[in-house]
Design a protein around this motif. Structure first.
Motif, PDB file in Angstrom:
ATOM      1  N   THR A   1      37.944  36.266  38.687  1.00 14.46           N
ATOM      2  CA  THR A   1      36.646  35.640  38.442  1.00 14.46           C
ATOM      3  C   THR A   1      35.887  35.425  39.742  1.00 14.46           C
ATOM      4  O   THR A   1      36.472  35.053  40.753  1.00 14.46           O
ATOM      5  N   LEU A   2      34.581  35.633  39.689  1.00 13.19           N
ATOM      6  CA  LEU A   2      33.698  35.296  40.799  1.00 13.19           C
ATOM      7  C   LEU A   2      32.828  34.139  40.346  1.00 13.19           C
ATOM      8  O   LEU A   2      32.124  34.231  39.349  1.00 13.19           O
ATOM      9  N   ILE A   3      32.908  33.021  41.074  1.00 13.74           N
ATOM     10  CA  ILE A   3      32.086  31.855  40.771  1.00 13.74           C
ATOM     11  C   ILE A   3      31.055  31.713  41.875  1.00 13.74           C
ATOM     12  O   ILE A   3      31.392  31.710  43.057  1.00 13.74           O
ATOM     13  N   GLU A   4      29.810  31.597  41.471  1.00 16.61           N
ATOM     14  CA  GLU A   4      28.726  31.431  42.429  1.00 16.61           C
ATOM     15  C   GLU A   4      28.392  29.953  42.570  1.00 16.61           C
ATOM     16  O   GLU A   4      28.174  29.256  41.582  1.00 16.61           O
ATOM     17  N   THR A   5      28.390  29.451  43.794  1.00 19.35           N
ATOM     18  CA  THR A   5      27.979  28.079  44.077  1.00 19.35           C
ATOM     19  C   THR A   5      26.689  28.130  44.888  1.00 19.35           C
ATOM     20  O   THR A   5      26.168  29.211  45.158  1.00 19.35           O
ATOM     21  N   LYS A   6      26.195  26.986  45.300  1.00 21.35           N
ATOM     22  CA  LYS A   6      24.964  26.954  46.102  1.00 21.35           C
ATOM     23  C   LYS A   6      25.139  27.641  47.448  1.00 21.35           C
ATOM     24  O   LYS A   6      24.219  28.282  47.938  1.00 21.35           O
ATOM     25  N   ILE A   7      26.317  27.499  48.050  1.00 19.44           N
ATOM     26  CA  ILE A   7      26.496  28.004  49.412  1.00 19.44           C
ATOM     27  C   ILE A   7      27.401  29.223  49.532  1.00 19.44           C
ATOM     28  O   ILE A   7      27.418  29.868  50.578  1.00 19.44           O
ATOM     29  N   CYS A   8      28.167  29.529  48.478  1.00 18.69           N
ATOM     30  CA  CYS A   8      29.117  30.636  48.630  1.00 18.69           C
ATOM     31  C   CYS A   8      29.474  31.254  47.281  1.00 18.69           C
ATOM     32  O   CYS A   8      29.120  30.748  46.229  1.00 18.69           O
ATOM     33  N   TYR A   9      30.194  32.372  47.379  1.00 20.82           N
ATOM     34  CA  TYR A   9      30.842  32.987  46.236  1.00 20.82           C
ATOM     35  C   TYR A   9      32.336  32.728  46.385  1.00 20.82           C
ATOM     36  O   TYR A   9      32.893  32.889  47.467  1.00 20.82           O
ATOM     37  N   LEU A  10      32.987  32.318  45.306  1.00 22.11           N
ATOM     38  CA  LEU A  10      34.430  32.114  45.290  1.00 22.11           C
ATOM     39  C   LEU A  10      35.028  33.181  44.389  1.00 22.11           C
ATOM     40  O   LEU A  10      34.748  33.223  43.195  1.00 22.11           O
ATOM     41  N   LEU A  11      35.825  34.037  44.980  1.00 25.50           N
ATOM     42  CA  LEU A  11      36.438  35.135  44.249  1.00 25.50           C
ATOM     43  C   LEU A  11      37.904  34.782  44.017  1.00 25.50           C
ATOM     44  O   LEU A  11      38.692  34.738  44.957  1.00 25.50           O
ATOM     45  N   PHE A  12      38.263  34.468  42.760  1.00 26.35           N
ATOM     46  CA  PHE A  12      39.599  33.996  42.416  1.00 26.35           C
ATOM     47  C   PHE A  12      40.504  35.135  41.963  1.00 26.35           C
ATOM     48  O   PHE A  12      40.070  36.041  41.261  1.00 26.35           O
ATOM     49  N   THR A  13      41.785  35.028  42.354  1.00 22.82           N
ATOM     50  CA  THR A  13      42.792  35.945  41.855  1.00 22.82           C
ATOM     51  C   THR A  13      43.376  35.367  40.575  1.00 22.82           C
ATOM     52  O   THR A  13      43.105  34.216  40.219  1.00 22.82           O
ATOM     53  N   LYS A  14      44.206  36.136  39.913  1.00 18.15           N
ATOM     54  CA  LYS A  14      44.836  35.662  38.685  1.00 18.15           C
ATOM     55  C   LYS A  14      45.782  34.498  38.948  1.00 18.15           C
ATOM     56  O   LYS A  14      46.009  33.670  38.077  1.00 18.15           O
ATOM     57  N   SER A  15      46.338  34.420  40.164  1.00 18.03           N
ATOM     58  CA  SER A  15      47.238  33.315  40.514  1.00 18.03           C
ATOM     59  C   SER A  15      46.501  32.173  41.217  1.00 18.03           C
ATOM     60  O   SER A  15      47.106  31.338  41.863  1.00 18.03           O
ATOM     61  N   LEU A  16      45.160  32.167  41.107  1.00 16.01           N
ATOM     62  CA  LEU A  16      44.283  31.114  41.605  1.00 16.01           C
ATOM     63  C   LEU A  16      44.213  30.995  43.133  1.00 16.01           C
ATOM     64  O   LEU A  16      43.878  29.947  43.653  1.00 16.01           O
ATOM     65  N   GLN A  17      44.507  32.078  43.841  1.00 18.91           N
ATOM     66  CA  GLN A  17      44.132  32.142  45.248  1.00 18.91           C
ATOM     67  C   GLN A  17      42.642  32.468  45.244  1.00 18.91           C
ATOM     68  O   GLN A  17      42.097  32.938  44.240  1.00 18.91           O
ATOM     69  N   TYR A  18      41.969  32.240  46.365  1.00 17.19           N
ATOM     70  CA  TYR A  18      40.547  32.565  46.352  1.00 17.19           C
ATOM     71  C   TYR A  18      40.083  33.083  47.700  1.00 17.19           C
ATOM     72  O   TYR A  18      40.674  32.843  48.730  1.00 17.19           O
ATOM     73  N   ILE A  19      38.986  33.810  47.618  1.00 14.85           N
ATOM     74  CA  ILE A  19      38.312  34.376  48.780  1.00 14.85           C
ATOM     75  C   ILE A  19      36.921  33.757  48.799  1.00 14.85           C
ATOM     76  O   ILE A  19      36.240  33.714  47.774  1.00 14.85           O
ATOM     77  N   ILE A  20      36.504  33.274  49.955  1.00 18.31           N
ATOM     78  CA  ILE A  20      35.178  32.673  50.085  1.00 18.31           C
ATOM     79  C   ILE A  20      34.263  33.660  50.789  1.00 18.31           C
ATOM     80  O   ILE A  20      34.603  34.200  51.844  1.00 18.31           O
ATOM     81  N   VAL A  21      33.089  33.899  50.207  1.00 17.45           N
ATOM     82  CA  VAL A  21      32.060  34.710  50.841  1.00 17.45           C
ATOM     83  C   VAL A  21      30.815  33.826  50.926  1.00 17.45           C
ATOM     84  O   VAL A  21      30.230  33.469  49.903  1.00 17.45           O
ATOM     85  N   PHE A  22      30.426  33.448  52.145  1.00 21.60           N
ATOM     86  CA  PHE A  22      29.281  32.559  52.325  1.00 21.60           C
ATOM     87  C   PHE A  22      27.972  33.317  52.144  1.00 21.60           C
ATOM     88  O   PHE A  22      27.770  34.377  52.718  1.00 21.60           O
ATOM     89  N   LYS A  23      27.092  32.755  51.338  1.00 21.77           N
ATOM     90  CA  LYS A  23      25.813  33.393  51.032  1.00 21.77           C
ATOM     91  C   LYS A  23      24.928  33.558  52.259  1.00 21.77           C
ATOM     92  O   LYS A  23      24.194  34.531  52.350  1.00 21.77           O
ATOM     93  N   GLU A  24      24.995  32.615  53.188  1.00 27.12           N
ATOM     94  CA  GLU A  24      24.118  32.677  54.358  1.00 27.12           C
ATOM     95  C   GLU A  24      24.399  33.903  55.222  1.00 27.12           C
ATOM     96  O   GLU A  24      23.560  34.287  56.035  1.00 27.12           O
ATOM     97  N   GLN A  25      25.552  34.522  55.038  1.00 26.76           N
ATOM     98  CA  GLN A  25      25.916  35.708  55.804  1.00 26.76           C
ATOM     99  C   GLN A  25      25.419  36.998  55.156  1.00 26.76           C
ATOM    100  O   GLN A  25      25.590  38.072  55.714  1.00 26.76           O
ATOM    101  N   LEU A  26      24.815  36.886  53.965  1.00 23.10           N
ATOM    102  CA  LEU A  26      24.381  38.064  53.213  1.00 23.10           C
ATOM    103  C   LEU A  26      22.875  38.071  53.027  1.00 23.10           C
ATOM    104  O   LEU A  26      22.255  37.027  52.856  1.00 23.10           O
TER     105      LEU A  26
END
Length: 139
Positions: free
Chosen positions: A89-114
């Motif tokens: 799942t990819l969850i969009e927040t105000k400041i970043c995208y949170l990309l979750f794995t099936k085991s609930l690890q996550y990757i943060i991609v900050f919007k200000e960098q894009l």
């Protein structure tokens, strides 16, 4: 969440006021709990990272390749690789995208960098990899 939503519809259809109120309350409580748990998890993760590295800032490089995502950090020599079939799942927040794995690890991609086109391109690319996109969370 879906079961509660179906209960709300059924209660409205059969005009069961008390059950309708309980179902709506349950849905609201579920959404609030989900939001609070997600926010707490993110804060705890950042706190743990600070404790283990004794640093206040980090440089993280995220590379979206054809078969997965690579994460490189300046505090670890280790390269982390996540295949797209393990991402959920990819969850969009105000400041970043949170990309979750099936085991609930996550990757943060900050919007200000894009740039705006990179944001749209990222979402379209991830949709093409069959990742669910949730834009309803505002942290």
């Amino acid at each position: 969440c879906m079961i509660i939503f179906l209960c709300i519809i059924a209660c409205a259809f059969f005009k069961l006021l008390l059950a309708f109120i309980v179902s709506v309350s349950g849905l609201v409580m579920f959404c609030i709990t989900y939001y609070l748990v997600l926010k707490r998890t993110l804060k705890l993760s950042v706190q743990r990272l600070k404790e283990t590295t004794n640093r206040e800032s980090y440089v993280v490089t995220t590379k979206f390749l054809e078969d997965g995502v690579v994460i490189l950090t300046d505090y670890s020599e280790e390269e982390k690789f996540f295949k797209y079939n393990n991402l959920d799942t990819l969850i969009e927040t105000k400041i970043c995208y949170l990309l979750f794995t099936k085991s609930l690890q996550y990757i943060i991609v900050f919007k200000e960098q894009l740039t705006e086109s990179e944001k749209k391109g990222l979402i379209e690319f991830l949709k093409s990899k069959s990742i669910k996109i949730d834009t309803s969370i505002n942290l």
